[in-house]
Design a protein around this motif. Structure first.
Motif, short mmCIF file in Angstrom:
data_model
loop_
_atom_site.label_atom_id
_atom_site.label_comp_id
_atom_site.label_asym_id
_atom_site.label_seq_id
_atom_site.Cartn_x
_atom_site.Cartn_y
_atom_site.Cartn_z
N ARG A 21 0.91 -1.07 -0.21
CA ARG A 21 0.00 -0.12 -0.08
C ARG A 21 0.86 1.31 0.05
O ARG A 21 0.55 2.15 -0.76
N ARG A 60 -6.88 0.95 -2.58
CA ARG A 60 -7.65 1.77 -1.82
C ARG A 60 -7.26 2.44 -0.68
O ARG A 60 -7.35 3.70 -0.14
N GLU A 61 -6.26 1.68 -0.05
CA GLU A 61 -5.48 2.23 1.07
C GLU A 61 -4.54 3.43 0.63
O GLU A 61 -4.69 4.52 1.37
N ARG A 64 -6.80 6.47 0.23
CA ARG A 64 -7.35 7.21 1.44
C ARG A 64 -5.99 7.93 2.05
O ARG A 64 -6.08 9.13 2.75
N SER A 68 -5.76 12.12 2.84
CA SER A 68 -5.11 12.62 4.12
C SER A 68 -3.96 13.60 4.04
O SER A 68 -3.79 14.37 4.70
N THR A 74 -12.00 12.67 -1.95
CA THR A 74 -13.04 11.76 -2.31
C THR A 74 -14.52 12.09 -2.01
O THR A 74 -14.80 12.43 -0.77
N LEU A 93 -1.86 27.10 2.40
CA LEU A 93 -0.89 26.23 2.51
C LEU A 93 0.37 27.25 2.71
O LEU A 93 1.43 26.78 3.75
N LEU A 158 7.34 15.38 15.22
CA LEU A 158 6.24 15.97 14.91
C LEU A 158 5.94 16.93 13.83
O LEU A 158 5.11 16.76 12.87
N VAL A 162 4.02 16.61 10.19
CA VAL A 162 2.99 17.68 9.91
C VAL A 162 3.38 18.24 8.86
O VAL A 162 2.49 18.49 7.69
N LEU A 166 2.62 18.77 3.44
CA LEU A 166 2.29 19.97 3.09
C LEU A 166 3.56 20.51 2.08
O LEU A 166 3.44 21.13 0.97
#
Lengths: 231, 231
Positions: A21, A60-61, A64, A68, A74, A93, A158, A162, A166
């Motif tokens: 995936r 599919r995965e 998804r 995100s 979708t 952005l 983190l 994050v 972007l």
DNA sequence: GCTTAGGATCCTGTATACCGTATCCCTGAT
DNA sequence: ATCAGGGATACGGTATACAGGATCCTAAGC
């Protein structure tokens, strides 16, 4: 904490293993960035699965995941479509990018090691050489790598997690605008601020760079808008 | 919309349009936040699927979503485990939160409408009442709602999308520390800064609030660490 | 007694098949 | 020309199967 699962030295046996995936996701993301799937393209599961020689599940995965990350949208029961970045999307952005890169830059100034700084300097050199050689593609890649490295200097996982998606969209945008801009001097000054160890100076340079970048993209988009008033 | 009554065999699936995977994700996230699945818990697909009365697929997709939200970590071929937030994780969470809430607050100051401000004020009132009534749970919820609303005032969808999962983890953390703090005065002052329309003042208050909050959590964690040196 | 080797077992990762249903597109009737 | 009807298409979800890595339990070996 107290998670002593890994032996010291961390000899990951097959660290190269990547679930299907993830490989599908990377492949599709690359195709979107490379404009193989331009905005508006429908990503049809069965089609992609057949094309990639896998079943629908990994596709599919992957879709998804791309959702995100903001590359596709979708619609329930209609599937995924490659998004078109609106002017507002672009502004947002840059808003978020600016805030986070300022933070990254500030933390990088106080946390970066000498070895890391050397590595970034070498990327900067690569950019300069690409610029001198007139290799726009290499220049663009060096610019992307530079931003990625600055992020790593922050030693903030983190923040990296994050900002990474972007950056992906940003790079995508820049390629859409066909803009491998000459940001070498900018990057260089920014980097020196970080290397100096002054968090405030590094933050200021990061902000300045983000804003300049934003202006450049705004102008490019306005120009494009001018040329093709209605799509 | 002319939705026919569902077969009364299984539980009520026909609530709304939300795909099953999203409802499963929400349910699992809630269970994690509510400590039904404390850190370290393995999330086993087949088990959860059976427990929720769905197939493995929606569960898998929900787990992937929770992974990208930072609630679980998945090791290839070993499955997903509810993460334990380390001290560094907490610091990073607050780092990014601060940067983004400052941005949100700044934008909220210039963009919020009167109607939106009224709504936030009513949430603030709810918090005050909960505080007076000594209802810690309601106070905690009001505090969470307050942060969510401030975010909306920014009118920045990307910012909301990026910050939302972080807020989720923050709320989770606060519940873990058992802290429904009395932040009413703080929130109130922050809100008034936004309502005043001054972006700089709003930014300053947001930063101050984020830092105070960070200190509170740091102290709580240090205390907990003290009480239970090794888990 | 402690470690190690083997094997049973669990669970993920992936494939395949299939169903219901919402959406889209094409056709045909008014 | 417009609108209704009827496939065709593709998503969302279920069920099942199976290979192989991970884990654990047990038993053999030092």
């Amino acid at each position: 904490m107290s998670r002593q699962a890994d032996a010291p030295g961390s000899f990951d046996i097959d660290a190269d293993y990547k679930p299907l995936r993830d490989r599908v996701r990377d492949e599709l993301r690359q195709r979107i960035i490379d404009d193989v799937y331009p905005p508006g393209t429908r990503l049809i599961e069965t089609e992609l699965a057949a094309g990639l020689g896998v079943s629908r599940l990994p596709v599919r995965e992957a879709i998804r995941a791309l959702e995100s990350e903001g590359f596709v949208k979708t619609v329930p029961r209609r599937g995924a479509v490659v998004v078109e970045l609106s002017a507002q999307d672009v502004e947002e952005l840059f808003d978020v990018r600016e805030a986070l890169e300022v933070l990254a830059s500030r933390q990088a100034a106080t946390r970066a090691t000498k070895a890391e700084l050397r590595r970034v300097r070498s990327i900067l050199d690569r950019g300069r050489k690409a610029l001198e050689a007139g290799d726009r593609v290499a220049l663009g890649k060096a610019n992307e790598a530079f931003h990625d490295e600055i992020l790593k200097l922050s030693h903030n996982l983190l923040l990296q997690a994050v900002l990474e998606p972007l950056q992906g969209r940003l790079h995508w945008l820049l390629r859409q605008t066909g803009d491998p801009n000459d940001l070498f001097e900018e990057h260089s000054a920014w980097f020196e601020a970080i290397a100096s160890g002054s968090a405030d100076l590094a933050a200021e340079r990061a902000r300045g760079h983000a804003r300049l970048n934003r202006e450049i993209v705004r102008n490019l988009l306005a120009e494009r808008q001018h040329r093709a008033p209605s799509a």
